[in-house]
Scaffold this motif. Structure first.
Motif, PDB file in Angstrom:
ATOM      1  N   GLN A  20       8.617  37.593  71.305  1.00 43.59           N
ATOM      2  CA  GLN A  20       9.526  38.562  72.016  1.00 43.59           C
ATOM      3  C   GLN A  20       9.559  38.520  73.404  1.00 43.59           C
ATOM      4  O   GLN A  20      10.574  38.543  73.981  1.00 43.59           O
ATOM      5  CB  GLN A  20       8.897  39.871  71.276  1.00 43.59           C
ATOM      6  CG  GLN A  20       9.580  41.192  71.886  1.00 43.59           C
ATOM      7  CD  GLN A  20       9.042  42.477  71.295  1.00 43.59           C
ATOM      8  OE1 GLN A  20       7.969  42.606  70.847  1.00 43.59           O
ATOM      9  NE2 GLN A  20       9.679  43.607  71.675  1.00 43.59           N
ATOM     10  N   ALA A  21       8.485  38.182  74.158  1.00 36.00           N
ATOM     11  CA  ALA A  21       8.331  38.156  75.411  1.00 36.00           C
ATOM     12  C   ALA A  21       9.409  36.941  75.892  1.00 36.00           C
ATOM     13  O   ALA A  21      10.012  36.994  77.008  1.00 36.00           O
ATOM     14  CB  ALA A  21       7.053  37.901  76.213  1.00 36.00           C
ATOM     15  N   LEU A  78      16.641  29.798  71.524  1.00 35.33           N
ATOM     16  CA  LEU A  78      15.790  29.155  70.594  1.00 35.33           C
ATOM     17  C   LEU A  78      14.639  28.458  71.386  1.00 35.33           C
ATOM     18  O   LEU A  78      13.263  28.473  70.985  1.00 35.33           O
ATOM     19  CB  LEU A  78      16.504  28.193  69.522  1.00 35.33           C
ATOM     20  CG  LEU A  78      15.623  27.338  68.686  1.00 35.33           C
ATOM     21  CD1 LEU A  78      15.151  28.455  67.427  1.00 35.33           C
ATOM     22  CD2 LEU A  78      16.397  26.417  67.846  1.00 35.33           C
ATOM     23  N   LEU A  79      15.014  27.531  72.142  1.00 39.67           N
ATOM     24  CA  LEU A  79      13.781  27.087  73.007  1.00 39.67           C
ATOM     25  C   LEU A  79      12.921  27.727  73.761  1.00 39.67           C
ATOM     26  O   LEU A  79      11.627  27.610  73.731  1.00 39.67           O
ATOM     27  CB  LEU A  79      14.537  25.910  73.929  1.00 39.67           C
ATOM     28  CG  LEU A  79      15.092  24.536  73.304  1.00 39.67           C
ATOM     29  CD1 LEU A  79      15.911  23.951  74.324  1.00 39.67           C
ATOM     30  CD2 LEU A  79      14.025  23.781  72.617  1.00 39.67           C
ATOM     31  N   TYR A  80      13.652  28.758  74.415  1.00 41.38           N
ATOM     32  CA  TYR A  80      12.760  29.538  75.327  1.00 41.38           C
ATOM     33  C   TYR A  80      11.902  30.628  74.547  1.00 41.38           C
ATOM     34  O   TYR A  80      10.650  31.115  74.966  1.00 41.38           O
ATOM     35  CB  TYR A  80      13.474  30.159  76.564  1.00 41.38           C
ATOM     36  CG  TYR A  80      14.200  28.831  77.452  1.00 41.38           C
ATOM     37  CD1 TYR A  80      13.079  28.813  78.489  1.00 41.38           C
ATOM     38  CD2 TYR A  80      14.961  27.973  77.318  1.00 41.38           C
ATOM     39  CE1 TYR A  80      13.418  27.767  79.544  1.00 41.38           C
ATOM     40  CE2 TYR A  80      15.339  27.322  78.001  1.00 41.38           C
ATOM     41  CZ  TYR A  80      14.493  26.975  79.139  1.00 41.38           C
ATOM     42  OH  TYR A  80      14.776  25.859  80.093  1.00 41.38           O
ATOM     43  N   SER A  81      12.380  31.006  73.452  1.00 39.56           N
ATOM     44  CA  SER A  81      11.536  32.032  72.625  1.00 39.56           C
ATOM     45  C   SER A  81      10.490  31.388  71.738  1.00 39.56           C
ATOM     46  O   SER A  81       9.474  31.794  71.827  1.00 39.56           O
ATOM     47  CB  SER A  81      12.577  32.691  71.464  1.00 39.56           C
ATOM     48  OG  SER A  81      13.708  33.516  72.064  1.00 39.56           O
ATOM     49  N   ILE A 147       7.216  35.460  80.383  1.00 40.36           N
ATOM     50  CA  ILE A 147       6.251  35.324  79.248  1.00 40.36           C
ATOM     51  C   ILE A 147       4.787  35.473  79.484  1.00 40.36           C
ATOM     52  O   ILE A 147       3.949  35.861  78.727  1.00 40.36           O
ATOM     53  CB  ILE A 147       6.311  33.737  78.872  1.00 40.36           C
ATOM     54  CG1 ILE A 147       5.912  32.758  80.092  1.00 40.36           C
ATOM     55  CG2 ILE A 147       7.733  33.366  78.397  1.00 40.36           C
ATOM     56  CD1 ILE A 147       5.835  31.314  79.555  1.00 40.36           C
ATOM     57  N   GLY A 148       4.559  35.598  81.064  1.00 40.42           N
ATOM     58  CA  GLY A 148       3.017  35.961  81.168  1.00 40.42           C
ATOM     59  C   GLY A 148       2.875  37.383  81.259  1.00 40.42           C
ATOM     60  O   GLY A 148       1.714  37.831  81.111  1.00 40.42           O
ATOM     61  N   ARG A 149       3.717  38.143  80.694  1.00 44.86           N
ATOM     62  CA  ARG A 149       3.666  39.659  80.615  1.00 44.86           C
ATOM     63  C   ARG A 149       3.835  39.722  79.004  1.00 44.86           C
ATOM     64  O   ARG A 149       3.893  40.932  78.461  1.00 44.86           O
ATOM     65  CB  ARG A 149       4.742  40.433  81.241  1.00 44.86           C
ATOM     66  CG  ARG A 149       4.670  40.409  82.625  1.00 44.86           C
ATOM     67  CD  ARG A 149       5.859  41.242  83.291  1.00 44.86           C
ATOM     68  NE  ARG A 149       6.043  42.488  82.872  1.00 44.86           N
ATOM     69  CZ  ARG A 149       5.470  43.495  83.172  1.00 44.86           C
ATOM     70  NH1 ARG A 149       4.299  43.369  83.846  1.00 44.86           N
ATOM     71  NH2 ARG A 149       5.571  44.766  82.664  1.00 44.86           N
ATOM     72  N   PHE A 150       3.365  38.790  78.242  1.00 49.64           N
ATOM     73  CA  PHE A 150       3.430  39.121  76.696  1.00 49.64           C
ATOM     74  C   PHE A 150       2.343  40.063  76.297  1.00 49.64           C
ATOM     75  O   PHE A 150       2.983  40.551  75.059  1.00 49.64           O
ATOM     76  CB  PHE A 150       3.373  37.782  75.974  1.00 49.64           C
ATOM     77  CG  PHE A 150       2.008  37.235  75.977  1.00 49.64           C
ATOM     78  CD1 PHE A 150       1.051  37.750  74.716  1.00 49.64           C
ATOM     79  CD2 PHE A 150       1.201  36.398  76.825  1.00 49.64           C
ATOM     80  CE1 PHE A 150      -0.239  37.137  74.653  1.00 49.64           C
ATOM     81  CE2 PHE A 150       0.222  36.067  76.624  1.00 49.64           C
ATOM     82  CZ  PHE A 150      -0.545  36.539  75.740  1.00 49.64           C
ATOM     83  N   PRO A 151       1.374  40.549  76.744  1.00 51.80           N
ATOM     84  CA  PRO A 151       0.556  41.424  76.374  1.00 51.80           C
ATOM     85  C   PRO A 151       1.150  42.779  76.279  1.00 51.80           C
ATOM     86  O   PRO A 151       0.712  43.637  75.341  1.00 51.80           O
ATOM     87  CB  PRO A 151      -0.675  41.161  77.065  1.00 51.80           C
ATOM     88  CG  PRO A 151      -0.705  40.001  77.839  1.00 51.80           C
ATOM     89  CD  PRO A 151       0.567  39.525  78.148  1.00 51.80           C
TER      90      PRO A 151
END
Length: 177
Positions: A20-21, A78-81, A147-151
């Motif tokens: 998701q991030a 697709l790639l970046y997810s 992506i570093g904020r995925f939590p």
């Protein structure tokens, strides 16, 4: 249940949060790339059309949005997810922190250099030649911070309901004889 079940479920939740991030960060990066392309007096869809050359060759290079732009957009997402999913799985289920955002930025920049200097030379040779370097590097920094904020996308643990504490019986003020 195996002893590794909490660990694996934690990594699975992290991977889904990373997916998701990664999607949200890829959209933010593409927004930046589109705006910077307009500032350079190019079309908003330049980066998507450039990535579409992987499938359509130089026919995908044109001004504006077309049917081939969908393939470039889909490939980006697709790639970046997937990259966000892999990043979160590798990092594991951790709480949000500034250090994690910095690691994400480093991962985004690492992916930029790996993909635009190695991968795209073999898969889509027009991509590394025609991309705008500075906006793309900044876009990957934006992506990495995302992506570093995925939590923030991890599910919140359910809180057990608190049972009310019974009130003590009022003290009697009657005087008995």
């Amino acid at each position: 249940m195996s002893p590794n079940a909490p660990e694996s479920s934690g990594r699975f939740a992290a991977a889904l949060a990373g997916l998701q991030a990664g999607m949200m960060a890829a959209l933010a990066m593409l927004l930046w790339l589109g705006v910077s392309a307009v500032w350079q007096r190019r079309t908003f869809w330049t980066s998507e059309n450039l990535l579409a050359t992987t499938f359509y060759g130089s026919r995908a290079l044109h001004d504006g949005f077309s049917a081939s732009t969908f393939s470039g957009l889909a490939l980006y997402l697709l790639l970046y997810s997937t990259l966000g999913c892999l990043f979160a799985y590798a990092v594991g289920k951790r709480g949000p922190s500034p250090r994690l955002v910095l690691v994400g930025i480093a991962a985004g920049l690492g992916w930029y250099y790996l993909s635009f200097h190695l991968l795209w030379r073999a898969v889509g040779p027009l991509v590394p030649i025609l991309h705008a370097v500075t906006p793309t590097v900044l876009g990957h920094m934006i992506y990495g911070a995302g992506i570093g904020r995925f939590p923030h996308f991890l599910p919140v643990a359910p809180v057990a309901p608190v049972e009310p504490v019974p009130e003590p019986a009022p003290a009697s003020t009657e005087v008995r004889d």
